[in-house]
Write an enzyme that holds these catalytic residues in place. Structure first.
Site, PDB file in Angstrom:
ATOM      1  N   LYS A  27       2.172  -8.438  -2.910  1.00 20.50           N
ATOM      2  CA  LYS A  27       0.852  -8.507  -3.543  1.00 20.50           C
ATOM      3  C   LYS A  27       0.822  -9.679  -4.519  1.00 20.50           C
ATOM      4  O   LYS A  27       1.586  -9.723  -5.483  1.00 20.50           O
ATOM      5  CB  LYS A  27       0.556  -7.195  -4.265  1.00 20.50           C
ATOM      6  CG  LYS A  27      -0.778  -7.223  -4.996  1.00 20.50           C
ATOM      7  CD  LYS A  27      -1.172  -5.869  -5.538  1.00 20.50           C
ATOM      8  CE  LYS A  27      -2.445  -5.970  -6.357  1.00 20.50           C
ATOM      9  NZ  LYS A  27      -2.905  -4.677  -6.865  1.00 20.50           N
ATOM     10  N   LYS A  37      -1.110  -8.535   0.710  1.00 18.65           N
ATOM     11  CA  LYS A  37      -2.436  -8.554   0.086  1.00 18.65           C
ATOM     12  C   LYS A  37      -2.592  -9.772  -0.811  1.00 18.65           C
ATOM     13  O   LYS A  37      -1.679 -10.036  -1.591  1.00 18.65           O
ATOM     14  CB  LYS A  37      -2.586  -7.277  -0.736  1.00 18.65           C
ATOM     15  CG  LYS A  37      -3.891  -7.159  -1.469  1.00 18.65           C
ATOM     16  CD  LYS A  37      -3.890  -5.922  -2.321  1.00 18.65           C
ATOM     17  CE  LYS A  37      -5.121  -5.951  -3.206  1.00 18.65           C
ATOM     18  NZ  LYS A  37      -4.965  -5.167  -4.382  1.00 18.65           N
TER      19      LYS A  37
HETATM   20  C1  PBG Z   1      -5.167  -2.036  -8.359  1.00 18.54           C
HETATM   21  C2  PBG Z   1      -5.741  -2.733  -7.189  1.00 18.54           C
HETATM   22  C3  PBG Z   1      -6.467  -3.929  -7.123  1.00 18.54           C
HETATM   23  C4  PBG Z   1      -6.888  -4.052  -5.800  1.00 18.54           C
HETATM   24  C5  PBG Z   1      -6.373  -2.979  -5.096  1.00 18.54           C
HETATM   25  N1  PBG Z   1      -5.653  -2.193  -5.961  1.00 18.54           N
HETATM   26  C6  PBG Z   1      -6.870  -4.870  -8.181  1.00 18.54           C
HETATM   27  C7  PBG Z   1      -5.870  -5.680  -8.873  1.00 18.54           C
HETATM   28  O1  PBG Z   1      -4.678  -5.636  -8.613  1.00 18.54           O
HETATM   29  O2  PBG Z   1      -6.312  -6.367  -9.791  1.00 18.54           O
HETATM   30  C8  PBG Z   1      -7.769  -5.137  -5.260  1.00 18.54           C
HETATM   31  C9  PBG Z   1      -8.598  -4.772  -4.082  1.00 18.54           C
HETATM   32  C10 PBG Z   1      -9.687  -5.725  -3.772  1.00 18.54           C
HETATM   33  O3  PBG Z   1      -9.845  -6.786  -4.400  1.00 18.54           O
HETATM   34  O4  PBG Z   1     -10.447  -5.412  -2.849  1.00 18.54           O
HETATM   35  N2  PBG Z   1      -4.069  -2.649  -8.921  1.00 18.54           N
END
Ligand code: PBG
Length: 327
Positions: free
Chosen positions: A194, A247
């Site tokens: 991520k 992601k």
């Molecule tokens: C929580 C999380 C996030 C997303 C999924 N889980 C936001 C982040 O990490 O700031 C993003 C999902 C999206 O942008 O559609 N940590």
């Protein structure tokens, strides 16, 4: 012209193109991300994600019915609590919003597969993904809260938990906690690879989870790095992740391919809020063909090696897959 190979021979008609198609898609591999919030009798459109809504628990069945009808059977739940505090206590509260949503959905939609996002950022007043120590997130202290959150989701009926916080060692901490509390069969999908990405902007508006100071770069990954993505995926598999995720999706398909080649667990990829918002905005201006674009994005993710695709377009994709318009 004397040509032995004429690749166009296999492109001459829809029939032959379908016969030789390399990437086949299936609605069973789709996951729809959905926002549930505290309160009663509310459905709010998310301004930065036109067509996406926040539902209170008593209204979410409308959306769950639509999902069932179009054949999307997997949902990822995100909670938006009324109260936030420095340790995100609503994340693991027995009557927290996700816990109540699970109770309702399990009861009324037993065929839906319910996955929960496990993170602290939607629940902390400072918007960071864990407990703060000074201006940094304390890794090991956060692990306890993540494990507690995952366990409370399991107890409330989650079919799978999906930690998205990027703390080191969280898969092991969550696995141990679930195992020692009777949930050794509950799978973990790790947001393993991520990146610290600006593509999450609209999500943070949707969840009110933008960090109040600083950024997430001390825990989410630097987007210049590729080897590090492989390292994270392997670490999470070693800690017990059943599925690993990359992601965002669209700008990170090199990682989807890399990870697919080095792990034996299923690989998911998440087409995040910024990807959706860009497509919507351009489509609203008439600059692109929305349907063709999101189909192409989805197929690219599968072609790169994804087994599972998370998308705000899951309902539309399911329909197009069934109609044979893609895959
Ligand atoms: C929580 C999380 C996030 C997303 C999924 N889980 C936001 C982040 O990490 O700031 C993003 C999902 C999206 O942008 O559609 N940590």
């Amino acid at each position: 012209m004397d040509l032995t190979q004429r690749p166009r021979r296999l492109r001459g008609s829809e029939s032959i193109r379908r016969m030789v198609r390399e990437t086949r898609v299936d609605p069973a591999s789709l996951i729809y991300p959905m926002f549930v919030m505290d309160g009663t009798n509310l459905v709010e459109e998310i301004p930065s994600l036109p067509g996406q809504y926040r539902y209170t628990v008593d209204r979410m069945s409308e959306e769950l019915e639509r999902l069932s009808r179009v054949g999307v059977s997997n949902v990822m739940l995100f909670g938006i609590p009324a109260e936030k505090d420095s340790v995100g206590s609503q994340a693991y509260a027995e009557d927290g919003v996700v816990q109540r949503a699970l109770g309702m959905a399990k009861n009324q939609f037993p065929d839906l597969y319910l996955i929960t996002d496990v993170c602290m950022c939607e629940y902390t007043s400072h918007g960071h993904c864990g407990v703060l120590h000074g201006h940094d997130v304390d890794n090991d202290q956060t692990l306890e809260l993540l494990a507690k959150t995952a366990l409370s989701h399991a107890r409330a009926g989650a079919d799978m938990v999906a930690p998205s916080d990027m703390m080191d060692g969280r898969i092991r901490a969550i696995r141990e906690c679930l195992d020692s509390n009777g949930f050794s069969s509950l799978p973990i999908m790790s947001y393993a690879v991520k990146y610290a990405s600006s593509f999450y902007g609209p999500f943070r508006e949707a969840a009110g989870s933008a960090p109040s100071f600083g950024d997430r770069k001390s825990y989410q990954m630097d987007f210049h790095n590729r080897r590090e993505g492989r390292k994270e995926a392997l670490l999470d598999v070693a800690e017990g992740a059943d599925i690993v995720m990359v992601k965002p999706a669209m700008s990170y398909l090199d990682l989807v391919r890399d990870v697919r080649e080095i792990v034996d667990v299923p690989v998911a990829t998440y087409s995040v809020s910024g990807e959706y918002a860009m497509v919507k905005a351009a489509a609203q201006r008439g600059w692109i063909d929305e349907e063709k674009i999101f189909c192409e994005m989805a197929v690219s993710a599968y072609r790169a090696g994804a087994d599972i695709y998370l998308s705000y377009y899951a309902k539309e994709l399911a329909q197009f897959m069934r109609e044979g318009r893609i895959g």
